[in-house]
Every structure is written in structure tokens, then in C-alpha cells.
Design a protein around this motif. Structure first.
Motif, PDB file in Angstrom:
ATOM      1  N   TYR A 109       0.818  -1.315  -0.286  1.00 24.10           N
ATOM      2  CA  TYR A 109       0.286  -0.214  -0.237  1.00 24.10           C
ATOM      3  C   TYR A 109       0.999   1.304   0.036  1.00 24.10           C
ATOM      4  CZ  TYR A 109       1.169  -0.318   5.196  1.00 24.10           C
ATOM      5  OH  TYR A 109       1.430  -0.217   6.293  1.00 24.10           O
ATOM      6  N   PHE A 127      -3.125   5.211  -5.505  1.00 20.23           N
ATOM      7  CA  PHE A 127      -3.935   5.160  -4.461  1.00 20.23           C
ATOM      8  C   PHE A 127      -4.420   6.484  -5.235  1.00 20.23           C
ATOM      9  CE2 PHE A 127      -3.444   1.143  -2.751  1.00 20.23           C
ATOM     10  CZ  PHE A 127      -5.027  -0.127  -2.714  1.00 20.23           C
ATOM     11  N   LEU A 161      -6.350  -2.968   6.793  1.00 19.05           N
ATOM     12  CA  LEU A 161      -6.329  -2.703   5.450  1.00 19.05           C
ATOM     13  C   LEU A 161      -6.979  -3.255   4.198  1.00 19.05           C
ATOM     14  CD1 LEU A 161      -3.399  -2.725   3.065  1.00 19.05           C
ATOM     15  CD2 LEU A 161      -3.461  -5.448   3.640  1.00 19.05           C
ATOM     16  N   ALA A 212      -9.240  -0.590   1.247  1.00 19.22           N
ATOM     17  CA  ALA A 212      -8.761  -1.018  -0.168  1.00 19.22           C
ATOM     18  C   ALA A 212     -10.285  -0.490  -0.364  1.00 19.22           C
ATOM     19  CB  ALA A 212      -8.469  -2.426  -0.060  1.00 19.22           C
ATOM     20  N   THR A 223      -4.730  -4.987  -3.442  1.00 16.61           N
ATOM     21  CA  THR A 223      -5.056  -4.758  -2.308  1.00 16.61           C
ATOM     22  C   THR A 223      -6.300  -6.675  -1.924  1.00 16.61           C
ATOM     23  OG1 THR A 223      -4.117  -3.149  -2.219  1.00 16.61           O
ATOM     24  CG2 THR A 223      -4.634  -3.265  -0.819  1.00 16.61           C
TER      25      THR A 223
END
Length: 411
Positions: free
Chosen positions: A247, A254, A308, A312, A386
Motif C-alpha cells: 500500500y 490509490f 487494510l 482497499a 490489495t
């Protein structure tokens, strides 16, 4: 009087580990240096994605650091076990500063190409393969053994914690002063380390007779891989880095494709895990009681994966930042527990070599993971990629937790 690992300490004092002069000097200088490093990483990520518009190319740039950080850290650990660690840090930090200056000049003169960035990242990883195990091996010399977990927690945060300041500052400064100026600031950030190193009170380095390097490597690997706890810890750390920590390196994707923001927004995204890392490190350092390290890894990994997954699937910038704070906090808790288990499992003569395995898993494999997740993202999108990575980590860690009592019951 120089501090030694046998000196007494007021462990009941909040954040008492920073009362140790040696550790405080070392820690604060590295925080400055790594804040600059994160400024450079933020600029590099944005620059590469702007030049290529490809998650896969971001993965390639990240993976350029993987080969040296997978192959060389164990040799770096051998060097850290047989040379003056202060001298080694002088050499490695000087090398990183020179590479940073080279990159800044390339950007300032508008000559930079993607392959230049790949070469700089590759050479930097070679240096880091020696720097990381050396820094980790020096920590037990800076504090009493009873404060080791607290010291490890704070030391673990110097790189990820540098993300608290570095990316946000880079994101704010870049539109105003340009990318090159941000990179020159990174070069200046190495100065505090050069000031701190001569001020550390360390035991006198005594050269010892050593077996040949390859024999030392073989001996270190034999020691590590005949210890059940070390093997299990390294395995789960490796899988976590390969599939659950991309990430940060893929944050520009992102920022632009999911959250529709600019380099300033990228700066805040990249700083969020750094804030979490600092909070996690200080929480561990100040805690009067914590679960045993084995149970702490289980709690931290479970919470990390939930955060996480939330990140995502989020399309809201504010929520994404908050979730990344939580991700950074729990990653730091996990990292501190892992490093403590490794260092408590190894005698002093193996510190450098055992901790080099930690360097390989946490730092060497993460860039390779960005290549894997970046390739998946090219086909399926960054959010689904992800989620796939998080699922793999959950399956492997659950299996290890259920089948390996050495991990569950580690003290």
C-alpha cells in the motif's frame, strides 16, 4: 559513565527508554534522516507514476530494491558482526547521502529518466543491506536488556515513523518549490546522523578472529534455521511483506485513480501510516504491561488485516487516511514483537546475522511484493489487488498460528 546493557533503568517511568542518552541520540538523528528519505520516496513515486501512468512501472521501481535487499542483508549481518558498527554506519549513511544528491541533481537539471531512478534505488538498496542489520545490531548496546522491547519498538519506527513528517512536507513543498528542492532537503537530513554518531558512548570495539565469510554465513543460517521460533517468525513476516505491505509503494495509484487527489493528497496518504507507526511505537514504549510477544503478533495481524481491507475498499479520502493510521500502528506493534522474539532468541554473536533475516523479510520482500501486487493491479485494479494480497496473508498467518505453538506461546 557510558550506558551498558547491564545498567539499571527506571522502567516504570513513562517512555523511560528515551532517557538513555545513547539511544535518544541515535533515535532522534535517524528520525530526521528517515523523514528526508520519505520525502525522496514520495517524490520518486509521484514522478514515476506521472512519467509512466502505470502501476506496473511503480512495481518495477520498487522491485529494483528487492534483489539487493533479499540477497545481501545476510552478508551485511556478517559484516555487522565483525566490524566496528559505528564506522559501518558512517560509511552507509555517507553512501545514501551521495545517492540522494545524485538524484536531486538529475531532477534539477531535468535529465532524469525512469532508468536513472531504478539505478539509484538499486544502489541504495545495496547500501541499505549493510545499514539495516548494523543499526538493528547496535540497539542492544544502547539500552539495558530489560528495556530492549521498548527500544526495539521505537527503533522500528524510525523508518516508517519518518513517513509521519516526510511525505506530508514533500506534498506541501513540491507544488511551491519544485521536486528537486525537496530532494535536496533529503540530502541535508543526513547531517544529524553525522553529528550523533561521534557522540555515542559505545563499548570499545575489539577485533576478533573470525572464520571466512561464507563459513560465517553458513553458521548463521544453520543457527537461524534450527530454531523453530525464528523459522516461523521469518515465514509469516515474509508472506506479510510480499502480499500485505504494498500500500505504501503503490500509494500514488490509490491517490490518483481511487481517491482522485494530487501530490499533496499523496503526501497525507503516505504520512498516515507514519503517524500510526509513531503512535504504535510510543504505545509499546510507554505500556506498563503487554501480552507475550506471540499473542501480540496474533492480535496485531488480525487488526492490521481488517484495517487494510477497509482501506482497499474505501473511496473516501478522510476514511482512507484514518484507516492507514491504524494500519501503520498495528504494523509497528507486529514488527516490534517480531524483532523482540528474534533478538531474545539469538545470542549477541548472532545479532547481526539473525536481524539481517528480519531486514530481508520486512524491507527486502516488500518491494518485490509491490511488483506482484502492481502486476495484479494492472489487470484487476489496485483495490482488488490489495484485497487479494490481504487474503493470502490471512490464510498463511492463520495456518501458522493454529499449527505452530512456538509462535502462539512465544514470550
Amino acid at each position: 559513565m557510558p550506558e551498558t546493557p547491564n545498567s539499571t533503568s527506571d522502567t516504570s517511568h513513562r517512555l523511560g527508554v528515551l532517557r538513555h542518552r545513547n539511544f535518544a541520540l541515535f533515535w532522534f538523528s535517524l528520525v530526521f534522516s528517515h523523514s528526508g528519505t520519505w520525502m525522496q520516496l514520495t517524490v520518486v513515486g509521484w514522478l514515476v507514476f506521472d512519467m509512466t501512468n502505470s502501476p506496473a512501472w511503480l512495481g518495477v521501481v520498487g522491485a529494483s530494491r528487492a534483489a539487493p535487499m533479499i540477497v545481501l542483508p545476510f552478508f551485511g549481518g556478517v559484516i555487522a558482526d565483525r566490524m566496528d558498527r559505528r564506522l559501518l554506519l558512517w560509511i552507509t549513511q555517507s553512501g545514501q547521502a551521495l545517492l540522494g544528491l545524485t538524484l536531486a541533481l538529475l531532477v534539477a537539471t531535468d535529465l532524469v529518466l525512469v532508468w536513472h531512478i531504478i539505478v539509484v534505488m538499486f544502489l541504495g538498496a545495496i547500501i541499505e543491506a549493510v545499514d539495516q542489520p548494523t543499526r538493528q545490531a547496535i540497539v542492544p548496546l544502547l539500552v539495558p536488556r530489560i528495556d530492549l522491547r521498548k527500544a526495539i519498538a521505537l527503533h522500528a519506527v524510525v523508518f516508517s515513523g519518518g513517513a509521519l513528517v516526510g511525505p506530508a512536507v514533500a506534498g506541501l513543498l513540491a507544488p511551491a518549490v519544485g521536486l528537486a528542492t525537496v530532494l535536496f532537503i533529503n540530502v541535508a537530513s543526513f547531517v544529524p546522523v553525522f553529528i550523533a554518531l561521534p557522540l555515542l558512548h559505545l563499548p570499545r570495539f575489539e577485533p576478533r578472529q573470525h572464520e571466512p565469510v561464507l563459513t560465517s554465513v553458513k553458521d548463521g543460517l544453520h543457527f537461524a534455521f534450527t530454531r523453530e521460533l525464528i523459522v516461523v517468525v521469518i515465514l509469516v513476516s515474509a508472506v506479510g511483506s510480499l502480499f500485505g505491505r504494498s500500500y505504501q509503494l503503490l500509494a500514488p495509484v490509490f491517490a490518483r485513480e481511487v481517491l482522485l487527489t494530487d501530490i499533496t493528497g499523496l503526501g497525507w496518504l503516505a504520512s498516515a501510516p507514519g503517524l500510526g507507526a509513531v503512535l504504535g511505537a510510543f504505545a509499546i514504549a510507554s505500556a506498563r504491561w503487554l501480552p507475550a510477544n506471540g499473542r501480540l503478533t496474533g492480535f496485531s495481524v488480525a487488526g492490521y488485516l481488517l484495517a487494510l481491507v477497509g482501506f482497499a475498499i474505501s473511496n473516501n479520502f478522510g476514511l482512507s487516511v484514518l484507516l492507514l493510521v491504524l494500519v501503520g500502528l498495528l504494523n509497528t506493534v507486529f514488527s516490534a514483537a517480531v524483532r523482540t522474539m528474534l533478538q531474545l532468541e539469538a545470542p549477541e554473536q548472532y545479532y547481526g546475522r539473525v536481524m539481517s533475516l528480519n531486514t530481508i523479510t520486512f524491507i527486502g520482500l516488500a518491494p518485490l511484493g509491490s511488483l506482484i501486487i502492481g502486476a495484479i493491479a494492472e489487470l484487476a485494479g489496485i483495490q482488488l489487488a490489495t484485497l487479494i494480497g490481504a487474503t493470502v496473508v490471512a490464510i498463511v498467518f492463520s495456518f501458522a498460528w493454529l499449527t505452530q505453538p512456538a509462535l502462539r506461546n512465544a514470550s
